[in-house]
Design a protein around this motif. Structure first.
Motif, mmCIF file in Angstrom:
data_model
loop_
_atom_site.group_PDB
_atom_site.id
_atom_site.type_symbol
_atom_site.label_atom_id
_atom_site.label_comp_id
_atom_site.label_asym_id
_atom_site.label_seq_id
_atom_site.Cartn_x
_atom_site.Cartn_y
_atom_site.Cartn_z
ATOM 1 N N HIS A 49 -2.589 -17.681 -2.514
ATOM 2 C CA HIS A 49 -3.551 -16.563 -2.852
ATOM 3 C C HIS A 49 -3.101 -15.845 -3.904
ATOM 4 N N PRO A 50 -3.931 -15.113 -4.712
ATOM 5 C CA PRO A 50 -3.405 -14.510 -5.896
ATOM 6 C C PRO A 50 -2.460 -13.325 -5.392
ATOM 7 N N GLY A 52 -2.080 -10.456 -6.169
ATOM 8 C CA GLY A 52 -2.493 -9.243 -6.322
ATOM 9 C C GLY A 52 -2.105 -8.106 -5.534
ATOM 10 N N CYS A 54 0.942 -7.388 -5.047
ATOM 11 C CA CYS A 54 2.364 -7.656 -4.517
ATOM 12 C C CYS A 54 3.518 -7.199 -5.385
ATOM 13 N N HIS A 61 12.117 -7.355 -4.015
ATOM 14 C CA HIS A 61 12.854 -8.631 -3.006
ATOM 15 C C HIS A 61 13.074 -9.730 -3.530
ATOM 16 N N LEU A 76 0.502 -21.502 1.105
ATOM 17 C CA LEU A 76 0.430 -20.665 2.239
ATOM 18 C C LEU A 76 0.654 -21.535 3.207
ATOM 19 N N ALA A 128 -0.536 -14.510 11.246
ATOM 20 C CA ALA A 128 -1.364 -14.422 10.157
ATOM 21 C C ALA A 128 -2.592 -13.710 10.544
ATOM 22 N N LYS A 135 -3.551 -6.047 7.064
ATOM 23 C CA LYS A 135 -3.788 -6.048 5.432
ATOM 24 C C LYS A 135 -5.055 -5.473 5.202
ATOM 25 N N LYS A 139 -3.615 -3.246 2.765
ATOM 26 C CA LYS A 139 -3.557 -3.955 1.441
ATOM 27 C C LYS A 139 -2.282 -4.703 1.418
ATOM 28 N N VAL A 140 -1.222 -4.257 1.065
ATOM 29 C CA VAL A 140 0.219 -5.131 1.167
ATOM 30 C C VAL A 140 1.029 -4.789 2.279
ATOM 31 N N LEU A 142 4.041 -6.039 5.662
ATOM 32 C CA LEU A 142 4.940 -7.178 6.112
ATOM 33 C C LEU A 142 5.108 -7.004 7.696
ATOM 34 N N THR A 143 5.426 -8.025 8.442
ATOM 35 C CA THR A 143 5.453 -7.933 9.779
ATOM 36 C C THR A 143 6.689 -7.392 9.977
ATOM 37 N N ALA A 144 7.005 -6.244 10.664
ATOM 38 C CA ALA A 144 8.082 -5.645 11.042
ATOM 39 C C ALA A 144 8.674 -6.052 12.556
ATOM 40 N N ASN A 145 7.734 -6.317 13.287
ATOM 41 C CA ASN A 145 8.022 -6.662 14.716
ATOM 42 C C ASN A 145 6.846 -7.610 15.273
ATOM 43 N N ARG A 172 2.356 4.333 7.041
ATOM 44 C CA ARG A 172 2.420 3.100 6.546
ATOM 45 C C ARG A 172 2.674 2.036 7.537
ATOM 46 N N LYS A 173 2.605 2.454 8.694
ATOM 47 C CA LYS A 173 3.052 1.594 10.132
ATOM 48 C C LYS A 173 1.528 1.310 10.654
HETATM 49 C C1 LIG Z 1 -1.811 -8.479 -1.248
HETATM 50 C C2 LIG Z 1 -1.212 -9.529 -0.580
HETATM 51 C C3 LIG Z 1 -1.438 -10.814 -1.549
HETATM 52 C C4 LIG Z 1 -1.097 -12.144 -0.722
HETATM 53 C C5 LIG Z 1 -2.325 -12.364 0.232
HETATM 54 C C6 LIG Z 1 -2.149 -13.222 1.298
HETATM 55 C C7 LIG Z 1 -3.352 -13.697 2.140
HETATM 56 C C8 LIG Z 1 -2.788 -14.570 3.247
HETATM 57 C C9 LIG Z 1 -2.205 -13.597 4.282
HETATM 58 C C10 LIG Z 1 -1.578 -14.500 5.469
HETATM 59 C C11 LIG Z 1 -0.046 -14.403 5.203
HETATM 60 C C12 LIG Z 1 0.605 -14.009 6.612
HETATM 61 C C13 LIG Z 1 1.896 -13.523 6.612
HETATM 62 C C14 LIG Z 1 2.174 -12.595 7.746
HETATM 63 C C15 LIG Z 1 3.313 -11.532 7.561
HETATM 64 C C16 LIG Z 1 4.766 -12.194 7.636
HETATM 65 O O1 LIG Z 1 4.798 -12.853 8.117
HETATM 66 S S1 LIG Z 1 5.800 -11.283 6.572
HETATM 67 C C17 LIG Z 1 7.203 -11.967 6.659
HETATM 68 C C18 LIG Z 1 7.885 -11.451 7.991
HETATM 69 N N1 LIG Z 1 8.311 -9.967 7.684
HETATM 70 C C19 LIG Z 1 9.539 -9.613 6.798
HETATM 71 O O2 LIG Z 1 9.875 -10.593 6.209
HETATM 72 C C20 LIG Z 1 9.600 -8.353 6.824
HETATM 73 C C21 LIG Z 1 11.200 -8.039 6.710
HETATM 74 N N2 LIG Z 1 11.547 -6.600 6.943
HETATM 75 C C22 LIG Z 1 11.329 -5.660 5.905
HETATM 76 O O3 LIG Z 1 11.246 -6.117 4.861
HETATM 77 C C23 LIG Z 1 11.649 -4.321 6.138
HETATM 78 O O4 LIG Z 1 12.360 -4.162 7.497
HETATM 79 C C24 LIG Z 1 10.280 -3.492 6.608
HETATM 80 C C25 LIG Z 1 9.496 -4.212 7.699
HETATM 81 C C26 LIG Z 1 9.256 -3.579 5.330
HETATM 82 C C27 LIG Z 1 10.557 -2.065 6.977
HETATM 83 O O5 LIG Z 1 11.643 -1.922 6.117
HETATM 84 P P1 LIG Z 1 11.265 -0.370 5.002
HETATM 85 O O6 LIG Z 1 10.281 -0.384 4.009
HETATM 86 O O7 LIG Z 1 12.742 -0.313 4.371
HETATM 87 O O8 LIG Z 1 11.135 0.742 6.134
HETATM 88 P P2 LIG Z 1 11.929 1.458 7.085
HETATM 89 O O9 LIG Z 1 12.423 2.820 6.496
HETATM 90 O O10 LIG Z 1 13.283 0.303 7.725
HETATM 91 O O11 LIG Z 1 10.998 1.698 8.399
HETATM 92 C C28 LIG Z 1 9.906 2.235 8.118
HETATM 93 C C29 LIG Z 1 9.198 2.527 9.412
HETATM 94 O O12 LIG Z 1 8.805 1.387 10.167
HETATM 95 C C30 LIG Z 1 9.660 1.427 11.534
HETATM 96 N N3 LIG Z 1 10.281 0.203 11.619
HETATM 97 C C31 LIG Z 1 10.802 -0.682 10.983
HETATM 98 N N4 LIG Z 1 11.207 -1.682 11.204
HETATM 99 C C32 LIG Z 1 10.805 -1.797 12.505
HETATM 100 C C33 LIG Z 1 10.652 -2.849 13.519
HETATM 101 N N5 LIG Z 1 11.275 -3.982 13.615
HETATM 102 N N6 LIG Z 1 10.016 -2.321 14.576
HETATM 103 C C34 LIG Z 1 9.351 -1.140 15.082
HETATM 104 N N7 LIG Z 1 9.578 -0.300 14.146
HETATM 105 C C35 LIG Z 1 10.140 -0.552 12.727
HETATM 106 C C36 LIG Z 1 10.955 2.273 11.187
HETATM 107 O O13 LIG Z 1 11.468 2.977 12.537
HETATM 108 C C37 LIG Z 1 10.257 3.684 10.322
HETATM 109 O O14 LIG Z 1 9.558 4.246 11.320
HETATM 110 P P3 LIG Z 1 9.570 5.930 10.827
HETATM 111 O O15 LIG Z 1 10.800 6.379 11.113
HETATM 112 O O16 LIG Z 1 9.285 6.255 9.370
HETATM 113 O O17 LIG Z 1 8.653 6.441 11.877
#
Ligand SMILES: CCCCCCCCCCCCCCCC(=O)SCCNC(=O)CCNC(=O)[C@H](O)C(C)(C)COP(=O)(O)OP(=O)(O)OC[C@H]1O[C@@H](n2cnc3c(N)ncnc32)[C@H](O)[C@@H]1OP(=O)(O)O
Length: 193
Positions: A49-50, A52, A54, A61, A76, A128, A135, A139-140, A142-145, A172-173
């Motif tokens: 996927h482009p 775009g 990201c 990261h 993918l 997905a 998404k 738009k952009v 990431l799965t947090a949980n 953004r949640k």
């Molecule tokens: C444009 C695209 C082009 C590409 C087009 C592709 C097309 C095709 C699509 C298919 C694609 C499939 C893909 C699937 C999606 C993956 O599988 S994504 C990969 C797996 N996920 C990851 O690797 C994410 C790793 N984790 C992280 O990067 C960071 O922990 C996160 C999730 C970005 C959050 O970190 P942060 O941005 O530093 O934010 P942070 O301050 O920690 O938390 C923000 C808020 O979220 C809450 N939060 C954070 N973590 C959690 C948690 N685990 N549980 C609950 N709440 C949470 C916090 O409590 C906080 O809430 P508030 O206190 O603000 O109310």
């Protein structure tokens, strides 16, 4: 067959191919009919996927020097199997209802316990589908949980329907629920948030 030809990378895989069962074709036709009035939309799906939108996320990261070489080889995950052996799927979205439906026929290379879909493969397609649901709005994203309850095993090579629904958005949640039902809708196999 090489996965790296230009043509192959830009090919839309979210269309019928000879490995599809009659059940998957029927579901596809049902949803294509729903697209006729514009309420539903078939989402094209490519091996690459482009990226775009990201760039800031990638800058935060990823090491830019490694990125170029890496992305040229990247595919993918759900589109990196030979036809019919992995995930044969099409996603449809209904933005007014904040829903994404995914029709899926699992291939023989997704086996976990003998004769059953691997739990990780089920997680992958849930991630997905629910990810795509978020998404569409964020738009952009990431799965947090991801929490999943596996209610009934899914027979390998069967056809299932995933229903992802945006439940709520807080800044953004995005909170999305997702179920996996048998193709006939009678069996609830899996539910996730
Ligand atoms: C444009 C695209 C082009 C590409 C087009 C592709 C097309 C095709 C699509 C298919 C694609 C499939 C893909 C699937 C999606 C993956 O599988 S994504 C990969 C797996 N996920 C990851 O690797 C994410 C790793 N984790 C992280 O990067 C960071 O922990 C996160 C999730 C970005 C959050 O970190 P942060 O941005 O530093 O934010 P942070 O301050 O920690 O938390 C923000 C808020 O979220 C809450 N939060 C954070 N973590 C959690 C948690 N685990 N549980 C609950 N709440 C949470 C916090 O409590 C906080 O809430 P508030 O206190 O603000 O109310």
């Amino acid at each position: 067959r090489s996965f790296s030809s230009e043509k192959d990378i830009h090919k839309d895989y979210a269309v019928p191919n000879p490995t599809w069962s009659e059940d998957l074709r029927l579901l596809y036709e049902q949803f294509m009919k729903k697209c006729e009035d514009g309420s539903w939309e078939r989402l094209p799906s490519y091996r690459q996927h482009p990226a775009g939108g990201c760039s800031d996320f990638q800058a935060r990261h990823l090491d830019p020097s490694a990125m170029k070489e890496l992305t040229s080889r990247a595919r993918l995950f759900t589109r990196s199997f030979e036809d019919g052996l992995g995930f044969e799927y099409v996603m449809f979205c209904n933005d007014a209802e904040k829903r994404v439906v995914c029709i899926l026929q699992g291939g023989p290379h997704l086996q976990g316990m003998p004769g059953l879909f691997h739990g990780g493969a089920i997680l992958t397609i849930i991630d997905a589908t629910a990810g795509m649901c978020a998404k569409r709005i964020g738009k952009v994203v990431l799965t947090a949980n991801l929490n999943v309850n596996f209610k009934r095993p899914i027979p390998l090579c069967s056809v299932v329907v995933l229903n992802a629904q945006l439940e709520k958005a807080e800044g953004r949640k995005f909170f999305v629920s997702c179920t996996v039902h048998s193709g006939d809708g009678r069996t609830l196999h899996t539910e996730a948030t």
